[in-house]
Design an enzyme around this catalytic site. Structure first.
Site, short mmCIF file in Angstrom:
data_model
loop_
_atom_site.label_atom_id
_atom_site.label_comp_id
_atom_site.label_asym_id
_atom_site.label_seq_id
_atom_site.Cartn_x
_atom_site.Cartn_y
_atom_site.Cartn_z
CE LYS A 81 67.57 -0.60 -65.78
NZ LYS A 81 67.70 -2.04 -65.62
CB SER A 156 66.19 -3.23 -68.89
OG SER A 156 66.78 -3.72 -67.52
CB SER A 180 68.80 -5.86 -67.03
OG SER A 180 67.81 -6.47 -67.59
#
Length: 464
Positions: A81, A156, A180
């Site tokens: 990420k 996310s 997330s």
């Protein structure tokens, strides 16, 4: 075989790399080929670092050929990420404001993966500043769910969920402040673990809300998740929230034997306002756990009633504090949804914030009492399957079932448990602090029942 390497798991690939049946170079080339082929449609990567990845793979190949095998992640391609710092490399945090930010240090988890010999193929798309559940990013474009390109992958850590699901990486790390990691894992049909708060260092990860943030693995299988956790767990002097714990080889503790384990079911909170298809799949999953020898006990946790208040008050106020300066001098550079949430974070009072922390204290005590009676709690991970892109009003609903683990800091894993109308459904297994070995083993036992029946996203439709 080379063309199919990207489909394989860490546990399958590691022995082949170790005994030189395959090379890190051919494995990395296979993953890069898959990523480049499908990223224009899925948009899981914001940056594919092909040159660096191939150079690192060549170095790993040379080390292994000379007898310097480092372990199960040596030569394994991973993509992380875009919130985790790589020394000297851009980390955008899904934003315009930090689009050219370069850290002077690696994140601790990045450093640990580098030491393990992992290969990094790029940075993955995310919701701007990790403050949202859709990964409909205004600066990098929406990430799409490989199971249906019109739907979100969750957020996310949506790029991580989509990339692992579509075999565009062998594994990933995400962050979890209100779900997330687990949300994208559930919506994309993969495994995602939010570890106990303090087990994995957050140093070198841009914060969303200090007291709620976690970093954890997102993988194709439970065993892969256990392997990655082994490499990233541990106390870190750069993160004072980390705790001294014994080193655990989680993957060696996956026996699949769960006879006698007591599974708690909290009906009032975790099974209210759930789509019928999701509820049916999770309840079938619980029956499978019973068939494997687990026992079921109904429990009550009254403080769960205040989950959304405590989570949203905490996350909004802490996030707004972090972004206060940029909200004053360049608010127009935030996406519309994040800008709104950051403004909303100015509304709660000090009284509201402190009441939210009191709820957390009560909740921790009630969960502690429950875990004296049961080994784990099992529930739906999300109340719905993947919404359509553009359906952005899901923040409160999406965090509701996931937030208790963030508020208490307890470990929770999302494991695929079936499909509702062709879309993946995730089941959450939550345990006491530092019980990762147990919840991974229960997830492993359930995974062995083959809940997905071998189904993968039909990527042929992606290219049409």
């Amino acid at each position: 075989m080379e063309d199919e390497l990207f489909r394989m798991s860490i546990s399958e690939l590691a022995p082949l790399v170790k005994n030189k049946t395959i090379s890190p170079v051919e494995l990395t080339e296979s993953v890069l080929s898959q990523a480049k082929k499908y990223n224009p449609q899925i948009n899981a990567y914001v940056d594919i670092t092909e040159e660096n990845a191939l150079a690192a793979a060549k170095h790993a190949e040379e080390e292994i050929s000379q007898g310097g095998y480092r372990g199960k992640l040596h030569g394994i391609p991973l993509a992380l990420k875009d919130i985790l710092y790589f020394k000297g490399e851009k980390t955008s945090i899904g934003s315009k404001i930090h689009q050219n930010f370069r850290s002077t240090d690696d994140a601790t988890v990045v450093s640990k993966l580098k030491d393990a010999g992992a290969i990094f193929t790029g940075k993955l798309n995310m919701h701007e500043y990790a403050w949202g559940g859709t990964t409909n990013n205004p600066h990098f474009g929406p990430c799409r769910n490989p199971w249906d390109l019109e739907r979100i992958p969750g957020g996310s850590s949506g790029g991580s969920g989509a990339a692992v699901s579509a075999d565009m990486t062998i594994g990933s790390l995400g962050t979890d402040t209100g779900g997330s990691i687990r949300g994208p894992a559930a919506l994309c049909g993969i495994v995602g673990l939010k570890p106990t708060h303090g087990l994995v260092s957050k140093y070198g990860c841009f914060p969303l809300a200090w007291s709620l943030d976690h970093i954890g693995p997102m993988t194709k299988t439970v065993e892969d998740n256990a392997i990655m956790l082994e490499y990233i767990a541990g106390q870190d002097e750069m993160d004072i929230t980390t705790q001294r714990t014994d080193s655990v080889e989680y993957s060696k503790l996956l026996t699949g034997d769960i006879k006698g384990k007591v599974i708690g079911i909290e009906e009032d909170f975790f099974f209210s306002d759930i789509e019928s298809g999701v509820e049916n799949e999770v309840r079938e999953g619980i029956k499978k756990l019973e068939q494997l020898g687990a026992k079921i006990e109904i429990v009550k946790i009254p403080s769960l009633e205040y989950t959304v208040f405590a989570e949203m008050t905490t996350i909004m106020t802490e996030a707004t504090t972090i972004h206060q300066k940029n909200m004053k001098v360049r608010p127009e550079d935030f996406g519309t949804d994040v800008q709104f949430l950051l403004k909303l974070g100015e509304v709660p009072s000090a009284v509201d914030y402190l009441q939210a922390q009191q709820v957390r204290t009560i909740m921790k005590r009630e969960f502690s009492n429950v875990f004296e009676k049961v080994d784990v709690l099992v529930s739906p991970q999300l109340p719905f399957t993947a919404p359509k892109i553009g359906d952005d009003n899901i923040v409160g609903a999406s965090v509701r079932l996931m937030a208790p683990a963030n508020l208490t800091g307890l470990p929770a894993i999302s494991v695929p448990c079936g499909f509702s109308e062709g879309l993946p459904v995730g089941m959450q297994i939550m345990g006491p602090g530092f019980s990762e070995a147990m919840i991974l083993n229960i997830a492993y036992a359930f995974e062995k029942t083959n809940p997905l029946q071998g189904r993968k996203p039909n990527l042929n439709k992606v290219l049409i």
